[in-house]
Design an enzyme around this catalytic site. Sequence first.
Site: not given
Ligand code: NDP
Length: 446
Positions: A126, A166
């Site tokens: 990662k 991510d």
């Molecule tokens: P994105 O950047 O597309 O979206 C992240 C979302 O989570 C946004 O809505 C963001 O809000 C919110 N967020 C991020 N940090 C925080 C925080 N500290 N507190 C509250 N809300 C938060 O990321 P992904 O959708 O790709 O990832 C989301 C989760 O899924 C993560 O945990 C990631 O590790 C996990 N994941 C992702 C994969 C992938 O293929 N993309 C695969 C497996 C797991 P804001 O816009 O306000 O920051």
Amino acid sequence: MDAQVKEFLDKVASRNPHEPEFLQAVQEVAETIIPFIEETPKYKKTRILERMVEPERVVMFRVPWLNDQGDVEVNRGFRVQMNSAIGPYKGGLRFHPSVNLSILKFLAFEQVFKNSLTGLPMGGGKGGSDFDPKGKSDSEIMKFCQSFMTELYRHVGADIDVPAGDIGVGGREVGFLFGQYKRIKGEFTGVLTGKGISWGGSAIRPEATGYGVVYFAEDMLATRGETLQGKTVLVSGSGNVAQYTVERCIQAGAKVVTLSDSEGFIYDPAGIDNAKLAYLMDLKNEQRGRIKEYADKYNCEFFAGERPWKIKGDIAFPNATQNELDEEDARTLVRNGCICVAEGANMPSTPDAIHVFTEAKILYAPGKASNAGGVAVSGLEMSQNSLRISWSRNEVNSRLRDIMKEIHSICVKYGTEKDGYINYEKGANIGGFVKVADAMLAQGVV
Ligand code: NDP
């Protein structure tokens, strides 16, 4: 806590002070794996778990770049190469101001188990940076990505380490990173996944994590004779994983009523339909706006600074970030009749929240099992790149469906308790561990 588990965790804590997220991830694994190792002398004698909590390599580097005002900005870049026993390191890059070594080590550690569960030949890693993409222009994002890759390129490669997206890293960022790698190395290889479909990307990769977590929930519900049809669903986050979770839930006949971002959550009791989802995708992926704008547009409630878990729902998908669902949230969910929690995010539930779910014997799946669809399709993207072919949407989707089903079966195999309750956490940990541990044993003391 078991004495052996405590002794092990004390040792890990003393070697990794100030890394609470990493220690949390190790504890979640150790609590189920150590009793298993105690019964399996070959793993105990060879100190497999002690080796697995030590990254094979950590790279940390300076990322200087010029902002639109011509000022120099400096960020920190990382790549944690955790374990390569079963394949090249594989895991996403996260760009978020909270990124530090503890968070990336927790993510890389979980990734080892997750990648093993997919059945594909991928080790775990990662990386990322404390760079904050919010409010940056496209040109600033590009300059940052180019500077980041100007160092990272030495440590990655199609047979060495294959990063993906991510939080904060989507198709746009993968494009800039890939372009820079290609320019420096002068070769077109599958060094990153999540690429655009016309330049080596796989069908279904954007959808994979969201679809995968819903497929997994459908398999969990089936163990109790239930389906998603007609269920009320709570989703947190509004990024990649959340968006495609909503899409698949709509297809399965469920009603999603919440979404969130770091500023709060929206509650849309009428449910998010395809038109609203299209608006959300444009808002988040193109306009790069805030979730509050959804509430303004569709005239529903926005709860500033809160998380969606107090809303009544049958199924919850925590899809934003780590530790976004605590013990009190878990109690509220259970009290409100929630029957299934499937994690799209990595480690969104705190250990106390998980205990509430397992004590209440509701269906609970840890991210390392339920969100493995993203990396699984990344693995399929690597295969397609190596073969220089591209599979159709149907082909990739059906492979994804099969992989999620197989992960569910592994969890059932290793996680079913005497009373019939399926402890998915235990099942995912042991199922993920065995394959990596056996490969490490076969390869000697490495
Ligand atoms: P994105 O950047 O597309 O979206 C992240 C979302 O989570 C946004 O809505 C963001 O809000 C919110 N967020 C991020 N940090 C925080 C925080 N500290 N507190 C509250 N809300 C938060 O990321 P992904 O959708 O790709 O990832 C989301 C989760 O899924 C993560 O945990 C990631 O590790 C996990 N994941 C992702 C994969 C992938 O293929 N993309 C695969 C497996 C797991 P804001 O816009 O306000 O920051």
